[in-house]
Design an enzyme around this catalytic site. Structure first.
Site, short mmCIF file in Angstrom:
data_model
loop_
_atom_site.label_atom_id
_atom_site.label_comp_id
_atom_site.label_asym_id
_atom_site.label_seq_id
_atom_site.Cartn_x
_atom_site.Cartn_y
_atom_site.Cartn_z
N GLU A 107 35.61 -26.93 5.18
CA GLU A 107 36.18 -28.29 5.21
C GLU A 107 36.46 -28.83 3.81
O GLU A 107 36.99 -29.92 3.65
CB GLU A 107 35.23 -29.24 5.95
N ASN B 36 36.91 -21.56 10.29
CA ASN B 36 38.27 -22.07 10.35
C ASN B 36 39.03 -21.91 9.05
O ASN B 36 38.45 -21.88 7.97
CB ASN B 36 38.25 -23.56 10.71
N ASP C 225 40.15 -26.13 15.00
CA ASP C 225 38.86 -25.91 14.35
C ASP C 225 37.89 -25.15 15.25
O ASP C 225 36.72 -25.49 15.36
CB ASP C 225 38.21 -27.23 13.90
#
Length: 605
Positions: free
Chosen positions: A193, A277, A325
């Protein structure tokens, strides 16, 4: 005489030249059912114990035998380890470690309190959790939030060595449990992220010297893929298998972090794990120069590697060009599994994307791919016909595509939500029933991508999410029993909230799990009937474990609500879209539980 000496010398030389098939100490400790020597129970990730003193006939009589507070009020994941008469506990940040003497009223033998810069908390996605310790050859291994890997003397708690694995200023953090395979301590890295380049790294068990590092994305010499020998779905991956699926240098901030569990097959000498991801969560920013989808290999993949060299034997990408995700980091469970009349050395994986996969772990052949929750709606299925060009790929339902709908468009009612029908909370496998017992998040979402710029150490998400139960339902959790050969749910039982606790199965015919509202529950493996429940001081996101001491079996679990599901409580967040969309879905948790940090240990009277 000289011939015998020569032969002996040759045998000794050969033995020294050949690497050990596995770490003998880890194998020995994990085979003793009186101990809990690996976070996953064993190298195969079965989370099954042969202890049967607690069983279907008496589990309802369990009582709390003792408890212990870690002194930390954040999400408590993972389990303690039990080696001999010593229990080793960990905490969330600041990652305190305790050694308790089970022979002396659980007296604290030693305590290790690492010094970490608290600024690392700001770059930890989804709470300050830590998923546990590893043990081998008289050492305890801790992977700190700030990515420091520490080897501690198991008897004294003194540091034997420590090494820094990443850089929190770039968004790299450590939350997963390390694993010891042969003479290597293996760790991943968190931070997709924040636009990191995900990796997995092996360190020498005795010295802490780095042995190798394999990235998830990038050139062949970084990802440690051999263009001809590394395969995917039976074919060589070819040169630049990752680079050719990225635009320009996007791979350098491409994500693919490694923060789940590891399994290992000593006979094949391969270990298995999943990658996370791609960065960002806005798929439009990752499209090719022609505006079309590109796979972004090897994010969202299962990878099998050699522990000595790190070189990949095979890889399988579950969710190419991810738009939701759906990290692929969930555990790989190794079993001998019959599929269509043939027994395979199999790997079973319950992916965040909602499909339960069974693969041949020798070569990555796809055997089964079926939804393990009936509410899955983003895909109509995985193509299983080997003759088709899209073999092994999920077919995306256009109305659920956050890419086709476009940036700044809110795509509605996608199931599962980003946290998947199952996240990192591990399932258990019983060799007696040959069923898998799986904790489920029954959650859907709305997903709106937006353009985001990359700055090192700053969030690189690019999407706003909101989460909620599937249409017509109020509960957001189940526990299921799964037949991995057929790809079928055998039975399912609802829970009020997502089951964010790892499952334990035993030879006593039971399986046990925690609930977000604080219950430890034990059920009959045959039908899932609830046989026992007890309310803990806080919600449970820890993994249930068992051990035996002085002839008596115990079952234990951490309570301490938090993690992604409990981030609203853990971090004091109120806005429904906070916590990457989780806060709104779990707002009702505050009516049932509060923060905590306690180990509860149960036994029969």
């Amino acid at each position: 005489m000289s011939r015998s000496v020569g032969a002996a010398a040759l045998l000794l030389t050969t033995a020294l030249a050949m690497p050990a098939i596995a770490n003998d100490d880890v194998l020995k400790q994990s085979k003793d059912p009186n101990q809990w020597a690996l976070q996953t129970g064993d190298y195969a990730n079965h989370r099954f114990s042969t202890l049967d003193q607690i069983n279907t006939s008496n589990v309802g009589d369990l009582k709390v035998a003792w408890s212990f507070s870690t002194g930390v009020l954040r999400g408590h994941e993972g389990t303690p380890l039990v080696i001999g008469s010593t229990m080793y506990l960990h905490s969330p940040f600041p990652n305190v470690v305790y050694a308790l003497n089970l022979d002396d009223e659980n007296k604290i033998i030693w305590k290790y309190s690492p010094k970490q810069d608290p600024s690392v908390i700001g770059v930890m996605c989804c709470d300050t959790v830590n998923r546990g310790l590893a043990y081998a050859e008289g050492k305890i291994f801790l992977y700190q939030a700030d990515t420091t890997v520490v080897a501690l003397d198991a008897k004294t708690g003194q540091e034997a060595w420590k090494v820094v694995n990443g850089d929190p200023k770039k968004g790299e953090t450590g939350v997963a449990a390390p694993v010891v395979i042969k003479d290597k301590v293996i760790v991943g890295i968190s931070g997709a992220e924040f636009g990191i380049q995900g990796s997995i790294t092996a360190y020498d068990l005795k010295t802490g010297k780095r042995a190798w590092r394999g990235y998830s994305v990038g050139p062949d010499d970084q990802i440690l893929f051999d263009p001809q020998k590394t395969t995917s779905l039976g074919k060589p991956v070819g040169k630049d298998s990752s680079l050719k699926t990225w635009t320009g240098d996007q791979w350098k901030i491409g994500g693919g972090s490694v923060w789940g569990w590891f399994s290992y097959d000593p006979e094949l000498d391969l270990f298995y794990y999943g990658t996370a991801n791609p960065s960002t969560w806005n798929p439009a920013q990752r499209a090719g120069p022609d505006g079309k989808q590109i796979d972004q290999k090897w994010t969202m993949s299962i990878i099998a590697r050699n522990p000595d060299t790190g070189v990949a034997a095979w890889a399988y990408q579950m969710t190419p060009f991810d738009e939701w995700d759906y990290d692929g980091i969930n555990e790989m469970i190794l079993v001998d599994q019959e599929v269509a009349g043939k027994t395979h050395k199999a790997l079973v994986h319950f992916d965040r994307n909602g499909f339960g996969y069974t693969l041949d772990r020798t070569n990555g052949e796809l055997l089964v791919a079926k939804p393990y929750d009936p509410d899955l709606n983003w895909s109509s299925g995985v193509e299983m016909d080997k003759s088709k060009p899209n073999y092994g790929r999920p077919t995306v339902v256009a109305s659920k595509s956050t890419f086709l709908n476009g940036a700044d468009v809110n795509t509605k009612n996608i199931c599962p939500a980003a946290l998947g029908f199952k996240d990192q909370q591990p399932a258990a496998y019983s060799p007696e029933t040959r069923l898998f017992y799986v904790p489920i998040n029954n959650v859907c979402m709305d997903y709106e991508p937006f353009k985001v710029s990359y700055t090192p150490g700053q969030p690189y998400v690019g999407a706003t999410l909101s989460m909620f139960p599937p249409e017509g339902k109020t509960n957001t959790g189940h526990v299921i029993a799964w037949d991995a050969g057929k790809g079928e749910i055998v039975y399912s039982h609802d829970e009020r909230f997502s089951v964010w606790s790892g499952v334990l199965a035993t030879a006593g015919g039971i399986f046990c799990h925690g609930t977000l509202d604080g219950y430890l529950k034990c059920r009959d493996q045959k039908d899932g009937k609830e046989l026992f429940k007890h309310r803990n001081p806080s919600g449970i996101i820890g993994n249930v474990f068992t051990y035996s001491h002085k002839g008596k079996q115990y079952i234990g679990v951490f309570s301490g609500v938090g993690g992604w599901a409990g981030i609203g409580l853990a971090a004091g967040l109120d806005k429904p879209t906070d916590g990457l969309g989780a806060v709104g879905n779990y707002a009702g948790l505050k009516e049932f539980t509060a923060l905590g940090g306690t180990l509860s240990v149960y036994s029969l009277p």
